[in-house]
Design a protein around this motif. Structure first.
Motif, mmCIF file in Angstrom:
data_model
loop_
_atom_site.group_PDB
_atom_site.id
_atom_site.type_symbol
_atom_site.label_atom_id
_atom_site.label_comp_id
_atom_site.label_asym_id
_atom_site.label_seq_id
_atom_site.Cartn_x
_atom_site.Cartn_y
_atom_site.Cartn_z
ATOM 1 N N LEU A 155 -3.405 8.414 -0.627
ATOM 2 C CA LEU A 155 -3.920 9.749 -0.935
ATOM 3 C C LEU A 155 -4.956 10.205 0.090
ATOM 4 N N ALA A 156 -5.665 9.265 0.689
ATOM 5 C CA ALA A 156 -6.743 9.604 1.618
ATOM 6 C C ALA A 156 -6.253 9.885 3.037
ATOM 7 N N GLN A 157 -4.985 9.602 3.321
ATOM 8 C CA GLN A 157 -4.499 9.739 4.683
ATOM 9 C C GLN A 157 -4.298 11.202 5.086
ATOM 10 N N GLU A 158 -4.766 11.546 6.280
ATOM 11 C CA GLU A 158 -4.495 12.886 6.800
ATOM 12 C C GLU A 158 -3.032 13.030 7.175
ATOM 13 N N LYS A 159 -2.454 11.976 7.751
ATOM 14 C CA LYS A 159 -1.043 11.989 8.107
ATOM 15 C C LYS A 159 -0.240 11.287 7.017
ATOM 16 N N LYS A 160 0.798 11.960 6.568
ATOM 17 C CA LYS A 160 1.649 11.406 5.515
ATOM 18 C C LYS A 160 3.117 11.619 5.905
ATOM 19 N N PRO A 161 4.040 10.809 5.361
ATOM 20 C CA PRO A 161 5.455 11.117 5.552
ATOM 21 C C PRO A 161 5.736 12.540 5.059
ATOM 22 N N PHE A 162 6.729 13.219 5.654
ATOM 23 C CA PHE A 162 6.954 14.618 5.270
ATOM 24 C C PHE A 162 7.351 14.746 3.799
ATOM 25 N N TYR A 163 7.928 13.669 3.235
ATOM 26 C CA TYR A 163 8.070 13.582 1.778
ATOM 27 C C TYR A 163 7.751 12.148 1.379
ATOM 28 N N TRP A 164 6.951 12.009 0.308
ATOM 29 C CA TRP A 164 6.636 10.671 -0.186
ATOM 30 C C TRP A 164 6.322 10.756 -1.680
ATOM 31 N N ALA A 165 6.561 9.653 -2.368
ATOM 32 C CA ALA A 165 6.193 9.553 -3.789
ATOM 33 C C ALA A 165 5.878 8.107 -4.119
ATOM 34 N N GLY A 166 4.795 7.900 -4.858
ATOM 35 C CA GLY A 166 4.457 6.592 -5.410
ATOM 36 C C GLY A 166 4.749 6.613 -6.898
ATOM 37 N N LEU A 167 5.401 5.582 -7.402
ATOM 38 C CA LEU A 167 5.828 5.542 -8.805
ATOM 39 C C LEU A 167 5.097 4.430 -9.544
ATOM 40 N N LYS A 168 4.329 4.805 -10.564
ATOM 41 C CA LYS A 168 3.625 3.822 -11.385
ATOM 42 C C LYS A 168 4.580 3.305 -12.465
ATOM 43 N N PHE A 169 5.256 2.195 -12.167
ATOM 44 C CA PHE A 169 6.194 1.593 -13.104
ATOM 45 C C PHE A 169 5.437 1.054 -14.322
ATOM 46 N N PHE A 170 5.925 1.384 -15.508
ATOM 47 C CA PHE A 170 5.375 0.803 -16.732
ATOM 48 C C PHE A 170 6.154 -0.483 -17.049
ATOM 49 N N ASN A 171 6.424 -0.813 -18.289
ATOM 50 C CA ASN A 171 7.032 -2.106 -18.625
ATOM 51 C C ASN A 171 8.552 -2.037 -18.473
ATOM 52 N N VAL A 172 9.030 -2.507 -17.334
ATOM 53 C CA VAL A 172 10.453 -2.385 -16.996
ATOM 54 C C VAL A 172 11.212 -3.607 -17.508
ATOM 55 N N TYR A 173 12.393 -3.365 -18.061
ATOM 56 C CA TYR A 173 13.271 -4.457 -18.492
ATOM 57 C C TYR A 173 14.702 -4.116 -18.108
ATOM 58 N N GLY A 174 15.558 -5.132 -18.006
ATOM 59 C CA GLY A 174 16.956 -4.873 -17.706
ATOM 60 C C GLY A 174 17.597 -5.974 -16.895
ATOM 61 N N PRO A 175 18.867 -5.795 -16.528
ATOM 62 C CA PRO A 175 19.634 -6.830 -15.824
ATOM 63 C C PRO A 175 19.024 -7.167 -14.460
ATOM 64 N N ASN A 176 19.398 -8.346 -13.977
ATOM 65 C CA ASN A 176 19.012 -8.853 -12.650
ATOM 66 C C ASN A 176 17.585 -9.403 -12.611
ATOM 67 N N GLU A 177 16.980 -9.669 -13.760
ATOM 68 C CA GLU A 177 15.639 -10.270 -13.759
ATOM 69 C C GLU A 177 15.693 -11.759 -14.097
ATOM 70 N N TYR A 178 16.882 -12.365 -14.044
ATOM 71 C CA TYR A 178 17.054 -13.767 -14.418
ATOM 72 C C TYR A 178 16.128 -14.701 -13.642
ATOM 73 N N HIS A 179 15.822 -14.370 -12.402
ATOM 74 C CA HIS A 179 15.056 -15.258 -11.516
ATOM 75 C C HIS A 179 13.549 -15.175 -11.729
ATOM 76 N N LYS A 180 13.067 -14.255 -12.566
ATOM 77 C CA LYS A 180 11.635 -13.969 -12.616
ATOM 78 C C LYS A 180 10.836 -14.939 -13.484
ATOM 79 N N ASN A 181 11.527 -15.802 -14.205
ATOM 80 C CA ASN A 181 10.848 -16.817 -15.028
ATOM 81 C C ASN A 181 9.797 -16.182 -15.945
ATOM 82 N N ARG A 182 8.560 -16.649 -15.910
ATOM 83 C CA ARG A 182 7.569 -16.163 -16.881
ATOM 84 C C ARG A 182 7.227 -14.692 -16.662
#
Length: 321
Positions: free
Chosen positions: A153-180
């Motif tokens: 947010l503080a940068q004077e130069k930014k990509p011409f389009y950008w977005a940061g996404l605050k992920f909340f509690n995500v669940y779903g397939p392909n998380e088998y490897h994540k253990n705890r």
């Protein structure tokens, strides 16, 4: 070509699955590919090239003319890791490098932030960017994500389009490897499958009954749908919450898992471990008005529908997306 960092991980591989389904097949998959268990997430996916995480900067210098978009999903996400050097390198410095490459080469960027930046939620869960420097994350992972948000947010130069996404509690397939670090749904399924019952944490606050602690649980299919929307939208840069906007209890999650498995509900409660008790979140809920205001109008999976799809179509048959 579309760059996806964290490509062999949970969310990155699901994003590639969705891109492939939409016929985006020139995928540059970036990750540390030295973990065989994670690489199973990429089996059968259409990928143009695999690039080791440490080689991405040089690869972009050589190939930037062909890159259309960058999804920076990769990060160290272990909330129990307290070696801040790891987070400084992988979550902050690496993200800054990629941000600057996207500026230099005019590549739009969507990156993964986290709801862990909100800490105990003392200031609420509103993605008002003015509030971001005031947040108090509870662990080095959350600190690293918030540090990069503040820096961006503080940068004077930014990509011409950008977005940061605050992920909340995500669940779903392909998380088998994540253990705890896998989702509560994943652990609930495995616990019920092996014991026939489910243990949840007791409440240690008088204003919450046992198991009625609440989170904003978002199905990964909704998360990647938002990512695709932003890739196509390419305006209204900024930082956005990404949850469902509706908090649900752990009891609701447990019951949904029993129903999806065709079993009778049997939930018991155990003490929250003392070492995390004072940092335990009793409520999270994303304010989703900002994303909705820029035109995202697709309904989110309900907890029941998301858990049912995950259990029935991925966990029971042990399938990947």
């Amino acid at each position: 070509m579309i760059i996806v960092t964290g490509a062999a991980g949970f969310i990155g591989s699901c994003l590639i699955a969705q891109l492939n389904e939409l016929n985006f097949n020139y995928i540059i998959a970036v990750d540390d590919f030295s973990f065989p268990e994670k690489n199973k997430n990429l089996v059968g996916k259409k990928i143009m090239e695999r690039v080791e995480r440490t080689d991405l900067a040089a690869w972009m210098d050589a190939n930037y003319r062909e890159v259309e978009f960058c999804f920076h999903i990769g990060a160290r996400t272990d909330t129990t890791e307290f070696n801040t050097v790891i987070f400084d390198e992988l979550n902050v410095a690496y993200s800054k490098m990629l941000w600057n490459k996207c500026i230099d080469y005019q590549i739009p960027l969507v990156y993964a932030s986290s709801a862990a930046t909100y800490g105990l939620g003392e200031l609420g869960y509103d993605d008002n960017e003015v509030m971001i420097p005031k947040l108090s994350p509870l662990n080095p992972y959350g600190v690293s994500k918030n540090e990069f948000d503040i820096w961006a947010l503080a940068q004077e130069k930014k990509p011409f389009y950008w977005a940061g996404l605050k992920f909340f509690n995500v669940y779903g397939p392909n998380e088998y490897h994540k253990n705890r670090m896998a989702s509560v749904v994943y652990h609930a399924y495995n616990q019920i499958n092996s014991t026939g019952s489910l243990k949840l944490f007791k409440s240690h606050r008088p204003d919450f009954a046992d198991g009625e602690q609440m989170r904003d649980f978002i199905y990964v299919k909704d998360l990647v749908s938002v990512c695709i929307f932003l890739m196509e939208h390419r305006k209204n840069s900024g930082i956005y919450n990404l949850g469902t906007g509706m908090a649900r209890s752990f009891n609701d999650l447990g019951r949904s898992t029993f129903v999806a498995m065709g079993k009778d509900t049997d939930i018991a409660y155990i003490d929250t471990p003392e070492d995390i008790r004072d940092k335990y979140q009793y409520f999270t809920e994303a304010n989703m008005n900002k994303l909705i205001s820029i035109g995202y109008d697709k309904p989110f999976y309900s907890l029941e529908a998301g858990v049912n799809d995950y259990v029935q179509n991925y966990l029971i048959p042990a399938k990947y997306w």
